[in-house]
Structure formats: structure tokens, C-alpha cells
Scaffold this motif. Structure first.
Motif, short mmCIF file in Angstrom:
data_model
loop_
_atom_site.label_atom_id
_atom_site.label_comp_id
_atom_site.label_asym_id
_atom_site.label_seq_id
_atom_site.Cartn_x
_atom_site.Cartn_y
_atom_site.Cartn_z
N SER A 55 49.99 -16.95 16.27
CA SER A 55 51.09 -17.90 16.38
C SER A 55 51.60 -17.94 17.81
O SER A 55 51.38 -17.00 18.57
N GLY A 56 52.28 -19.03 18.14
CA GLY A 56 52.84 -19.16 19.48
C GLY A 56 52.32 -20.40 20.19
O GLY A 56 51.81 -21.32 19.57
N SER A 57 52.44 -20.38 21.50
CA SER A 57 52.05 -21.53 22.31
C SER A 57 50.55 -21.51 22.57
O SER A 57 50.09 -21.15 23.65
N ILE A 58 49.80 -21.95 21.58
CA ILE A 58 48.34 -21.87 21.61
C ILE A 58 47.75 -23.24 21.86
O ILE A 58 48.05 -24.18 21.13
N SER A 59 46.91 -23.35 22.89
CA SER A 59 46.17 -24.60 23.10
C SER A 59 44.96 -24.64 22.17
O SER A 59 44.72 -25.64 21.49
#
Length: 119
Positions: A25-29
């Protein structure tokens, strides 16, 4: 901030089965390879299985034929199903993912989940 959260470890009798999951999870491209490693007391961390974003899997000899790795790209989650477990499979199992954030790819690890196989 990216996190890998594992679940599914525990105690199982020899010959039993256990499933692990790991969600990123998180700011994943995007996520490239995902995998599972394990580390037994006094031993080095070793690869158990890995899977590409396209679904191609490879397995270490230790659990080959007794495990299946899979992933759900929509959920950023990787799974490991282990069967016919042996006491020597006892270890802390770690999830690994190569995650692209912006233009760069980083290597992330989960916190580890204990798998104990009793004889």
C-alpha cells in the motif's frame, strides 16, 4: 510511504498447509517482481518463490512442488500457498516487492511472519 503487510503465518503440524499473503500500500506507480523469502534461526535469508508482474513464477528447490505463488495486481497483493509442510520449513517468512515510485524502483520488505511446523 509504501508498506508491505504480511499475514497468515502460524503454527501447523507437519504435513499441513498454510497460506501467506502480503499487501502493498502507499504511493505506488507499479510493482515489478514480488516474492517470498525465509530466514531460519542461524541461517541466511533465502528465496522461496518469486513472481513477475506478468505472472511468471520461479521457485527455490526448498519448496518446489509444495508451494504456489500467485498475485493479484489489482490488489497489489502476493500470496504463497504451502503444502506438505516439514519442520525444516520453520522460519520467518518475508514478503519482498520491487516497487516503482515515480521514475525509480525501490526494494521493499515486509515485517516478516513466523511459520512454525511441528513434528
Amino acid at each position: 510511504q509504501v508498506q508491505l503487510v504480511e499475514s497468515g503465518g502460524g503454527l501447523v503440524q507437519a504435513g499441513g498447509s498454510l497460506g501467506l499473503s502480503c499487501a502493498a500500500s502507499g504511493s505506488i506507480s507499479s510493482i515489478n517482481d514480488m516474492g517470498w523469502y525465509r530466514q531460519a534461526p542461524g541461517k541466511q535469508r533465502e528465496l522461496v518463490a518469486a513472481i513477475t508482474s506478468g505472472g511468471s513464477a520461479n521457485y527455490a528447490d526448498s519448496l518446489k512442488g509444495r508451494s504456489t505463488i500467485s498475485r493479484d495486481n489489482a490488489k497489489n497483493t502476493v500470496y504463497l500457498q504451502m503444502n506438505s509442510l516439514k519442520p525444516e520449513d520453520t522460519a520467518v517468512y518475508y514478503c519482498n516487492a520491487k516497487i516503482k515510485i515515480g521514475l525509480r524502483t525501490y526494494n521493499f520488505w515486509g515485517q516478516g511472519t513466523q511459520v512454525t511446523v511441528s513434528s
